[in-house]
Motif scaffolding. Structure first.
Motif, PDB file in Angstrom:
ATOM      1  N   SER A  25       0.830  -1.203   0.000  1.00 29.43           N
ATOM      2  CA  SER A  25       0.000   0.000   0.000  1.00 29.43           C
ATOM      3  C   SER A  25       0.863   1.250   0.000  1.00 29.43           C
ATOM      4  CB  SER A  25      -0.933   0.000   1.218  1.00 29.43           C
ATOM      5  OG  SER A  25      -1.819  -1.101   1.184  1.00 29.43           O
ATOM      6  N   GLY A  26       1.976   1.220   0.730  1.00 31.24           N
ATOM      7  CA  GLY A  26       2.846   2.385   0.816  1.00 31.24           C
ATOM      8  C   GLY A  26       3.345   2.847  -0.533  1.00 31.24           C
ATOM      9  N   LYS A  27       3.804   1.927  -1.358  1.00 34.71           N
ATOM     10  CA  LYS A  27       4.370   2.325  -2.645  1.00 34.71           C
ATOM     11  C   LYS A  27       3.302   2.856  -3.597  1.00 34.71           C
ATOM     12  CE  LYS A  27       4.376  -2.454  -4.429  1.00 34.71           C
ATOM     13  NZ  LYS A  27       5.247  -3.580  -4.808  1.00 34.71           N
ATOM     14  N   TYR A  28       2.076   2.344  -3.482  1.00 36.23           N
ATOM     15  CA  TYR A  28       0.988   2.860  -4.313  1.00 36.23           C
ATOM     16  C   TYR A  28       0.610   4.282  -3.887  1.00 36.23           C
ATOM     17  CZ  TYR A  28       0.402  -1.907  -6.033  1.00 36.23           C
ATOM     18  OH  TYR A  28       0.611  -3.144  -6.609  1.00 36.23           O
ATOM     19  N   PHE A  29       0.558   4.507  -2.596  1.00 34.61           N
ATOM     20  CA  PHE A  29       0.258   5.843  -2.089  1.00 34.61           C
ATOM     21  C   PHE A  29       1.319   6.833  -2.562  1.00 34.61           C
ATOM     22  CE2 PHE A  29      -2.842   3.890   0.613  1.00 34.61           C
ATOM     23  CZ  PHE A  29      -3.698   4.908   1.004  1.00 34.61           C
ATOM     24  N   ILE A  30       2.581   6.422  -2.497  1.00 36.78           N
ATOM     25  CA  ILE A  30       3.675   7.293  -2.923  1.00 36.78           C
ATOM     26  C   ILE A  30       3.575   7.596  -4.418  1.00 36.78           C
ATOM     27  CG2 ILE A  30       6.168   7.382  -3.282  1.00 36.78           C
ATOM     28  CD1 ILE A  30       6.442   5.794  -0.650  1.00 36.78           C
ATOM     29  N   ILE A 192       3.218  11.345   2.571  1.00 35.43           N
ATOM     30  CA  ILE A 192       3.769  11.181   3.917  1.00 35.43           C
ATOM     31  C   ILE A 192       3.402   9.827   4.522  1.00 35.43           C
ATOM     32  CG2 ILE A 192       3.686  12.054   6.289  1.00 35.43           C
ATOM     33  CD1 ILE A 192       3.574  14.866   5.144  1.00 35.43           C
ATOM     34  N   PRO A 193       2.108   9.436   4.540  1.00 36.87           N
ATOM     35  CA  PRO A 193       1.799   8.110   5.103  1.00 36.87           C
ATOM     36  C   PRO A 193       2.400   6.969   4.287  1.00 36.87           C
ATOM     37  CG  PRO A 193      -0.163   9.088   4.130  1.00 36.87           C
ATOM     38  CD  PRO A 193       0.875  10.170   4.183  1.00 36.87           C
ATOM     39  N   GLY A 194       2.540   7.175   2.966  1.00 33.55           N
ATOM     40  CA  GLY A 194       3.156   6.145   2.133  1.00 33.55           C
ATOM     41  C   GLY A 194       4.593   5.881   2.536  1.00 33.55           C
ATOM     42  N   HIS A 195       5.353   6.948   2.771  1.00 30.95           N
ATOM     43  CA  HIS A 195       6.741   6.798   3.221  1.00 30.95           C
ATOM     44  C   HIS A 195       6.799   6.203   4.627  1.00 30.95           C
ATOM     45  CE1 HIS A 195       9.066   8.481  -0.042  1.00 30.95           C
ATOM     46  NE2 HIS A 195       8.255   9.521  -0.117  1.00 30.95           N
ATOM     47  N   ILE A 196       5.861   6.581   5.480  1.00 27.22           N
ATOM     48  CA  ILE A 196       5.827   6.020   6.840  1.00 27.22           C
ATOM     49  C   ILE A 196       5.579   4.519   6.784  1.00 27.22           C
ATOM     50  CG2 ILE A 196       4.521   5.962   8.994  1.00 27.22           C
ATOM     51  CD1 ILE A 196       4.044   8.957   8.669  1.00 27.22           C
ATOM     52  N   MET A 197       4.650   4.104   5.945  1.00 29.94           N
ATOM     53  CA  MET A 197       4.336   2.679   5.809  1.00 29.94           C
ATOM     54  C   MET A 197       5.529   1.908   5.256  1.00 29.94           C
ATOM     55  SD  MET A 197       0.458   3.137   4.347  1.00 29.94           S
ATOM     56  CE  MET A 197      -0.019   1.411   4.291  1.00 29.94           C
ATOM     57  N   ASN A 198       6.198   2.472   4.244  1.00 24.25           N
ATOM     58  CA  ASN A 198       7.375   1.812   3.683  1.00 24.25           C
ATOM     59  C   ASN A 198       8.492   1.693   4.702  1.00 24.25           C
ATOM     60  OD1 ASN A 198       6.301   1.312   1.211  1.00 24.25           O
ATOM     61  ND2 ASN A 198       7.563   2.760   0.084  1.00 24.25           N
ATOM     62  N   CYS A 199       8.707   2.767   5.454  1.00 23.98           N
ATOM     63  CA  CYS A 199       9.770   2.778   6.463  1.00 23.98           C
ATOM     64  C   CYS A 199       9.478   1.735   7.549  1.00 23.98           C
ATOM     65  CB  CYS A 199       9.884   4.171   7.074  1.00 23.98           C
ATOM     66  SG  CYS A 199      11.197   4.337   8.295  1.00 23.98           S
ATOM     67  N   LYS A 200       8.237   1.665   7.958  1.00 22.18           N
ATOM     68  CA  LYS A 200       7.854   0.718   9.004  1.00 22.18           C
ATOM     69  C   LYS A 200       8.016  -0.719   8.534  1.00 22.18           C
ATOM     70  CE  LYS A 200       4.062  -0.452  12.156  1.00 22.18           C
ATOM     71  NZ  LYS A 200       2.674  -0.152  12.561  1.00 22.18           N
ATOM     72  N   SER A 201       7.623  -0.982   7.280  1.00 25.11           N
ATOM     73  CA  SER A 201       7.726  -2.346   6.757  1.00 25.11           C
ATOM     74  C   SER A 201       9.198  -2.750   6.580  1.00 25.11           C
ATOM     75  CB  SER A 201       6.986  -2.471   5.429  1.00 25.11           C
ATOM     76  OG  SER A 201       7.581  -1.660   4.425  1.00 25.11           O
ATOM     77  N   LYS A 202      10.062  -1.788   6.181  1.00 23.05           N
ATOM     78  CA  LYS A 202      11.493  -2.098   6.019  1.00 23.05           C
ATOM     79  C   LYS A 202      12.141  -2.404   7.354  1.00 23.05           C
ATOM     80  CE  LYS A 202      12.210   0.570   1.779  1.00 23.05           C
ATOM     81  NZ  LYS A 202      12.824   1.766   1.179  1.00 23.05           N
ATOM     82  N   LYS A 203      11.751  -1.654   8.391  1.00 19.90           N
ATOM     83  CA  LYS A 203      12.303  -1.904   9.727  1.00 19.90           C
ATOM     84  C   LYS A 203      11.901  -3.280  10.234  1.00 19.90           C
ATOM     85  CE  LYS A 203      12.719   2.879  11.357  1.00 19.90           C
ATOM     86  NZ  LYS A 203      12.226   3.873  12.335  1.00 19.90           N
ATOM     87  N   SER A 204      10.685  -3.699   9.923  1.00 19.92           N
ATOM     88  CA  SER A 204      10.207  -5.000  10.401  1.00 19.92           C
ATOM     89  C   SER A 204      10.929  -6.146   9.725  1.00 19.92           C
ATOM     90  CB  SER A 204       8.701  -5.121  10.157  1.00 19.92           C
ATOM     91  OG  SER A 204       8.411  -5.117   8.774  1.00 19.92           O
ATOM     92  N   LEU A 205      11.537  -5.855   8.517  1.00 21.70           N
ATOM     93  CA  LEU A 205      12.252  -6.901   7.795  1.00 21.70           C
ATOM     94  C   LEU A 205      13.694  -7.039   8.261  1.00 21.70           C
ATOM     95  CD1 LEU A 205      11.006  -6.205   4.145  1.00 21.70           C
ATOM     96  CD2 LEU A 205      10.253  -8.042   5.679  1.00 21.70           C
ATOM     97  N   CYS A 206      14.171  -6.010   9.026  1.00 21.36           N
ATOM     98  CA  CYS A 206      15.572  -6.033   9.472  1.00 21.36           C
ATOM     99  C   CYS A 206      15.741  -6.922  10.709  1.00 21.36           C
ATOM    100  CB  CYS A 206      16.029  -4.611   9.786  1.00 21.36           C
ATOM    101  SG  CYS A 206      16.014  -3.536   8.330  1.00 21.36           S
TER     102      CYS A 206
END
Length: 206
Positions: A25-30, A192-206
């Motif tokens: 969803s994040g990348k589509y919003f962006i 803004i929410p798109g980047h927040i969602m992407n950032c959150k999902s990337k952190k969860s993968l680390c």
């Protein structure tokens, strides 16, 4: 398999599904957010600089570019089965996206505020998506966008009270400021929410 192990597997599956939804969803919003902002800024200069009137139809680049970006992004996704939540979100945006096209046509035919109608509809879609994903920031951004949509009718009433003669003495940025407001709202609502969602999902993968 004991009950504890079963609960852990279920919890992990829910977490993985949530991360996937946020990432997708994040990348589509962006993509849609930046497309809308770019076209809006272009149209603002078209109006202010009195460029070729045919360029006003560049607004249709938003669904064209956004649609192409959506297809490309969807093809690049890993081939995972679509969940009920995925299908629900897709259905929500299919309805609201189509409604926005109708709103654009209605704005042209009936001389209503295109910006007000589209922001209101997109804000509603964002709120519903945030509720489905249980993403509070996304829901909040959508709600803020719906509230900010009231700027357009309020500004219209205020300018109407000022009068045509007073408006002629003002710079054109005031008359066409709806376009910039529209772009800023999409920044708040999608980028803004798109980047927040992407950032959150990337952190969860680390």
């Amino acid at each position: 398999m004991d009950n504890q192990k079963s609960l852990e597997i279920i919890s992990q599956m829910i977490a993985d599904t949530s991360n996937q939804i946020e990432r997708n969803s994040g990348k589509y919003f962006i993509a849609w957010g930046y497309t809308t902002i770019a076209v809006s800024i272009f149209e603002y200069f078209v109006m202010c600089l009195h460029l070729n009137p045919i360029l006003i139809w560049a607004w249709w680049l938003i669904p064209v570019i956004g649609g192409v970006a959506t297809i490309i992004l969807a093809r690049n996704e890993s081939p995972t089965p679509k969940s009920y939540v995925d299908r629900s979100i897709s259905a929500v945006w299919a309805v609201f996206g189509t409604s926005s096209l109708y709103a654009f046509v209605a704005a042209v035919v009936y001389s209503t505020s295109m910006f007000y109608l589209i922001v209101l509809l997109m804000g509603m879609g964002t709120v519903i998506t945030g509720a489905i994903c249980q993403h509070r920031k996304l829901t909040l951004c959508g709600a803020i966008a719906m509230l900010l949509s009231l700027i357009f009718p309020i500004k219209h009433i205020a300018l109407k009270d000022i009068g045509a003669e007073a408006l002629q003495s003002n710079s054109e940025w005031l008359i066409y400021s709806d376009i910039i407001i529209f772009a800023v709202i999409f920044l708040v609502m999608m980028v803004i929410p798109g980047h927040i969602m992407n950032c959150k999902s990337k952190k969860s993968l680390c």
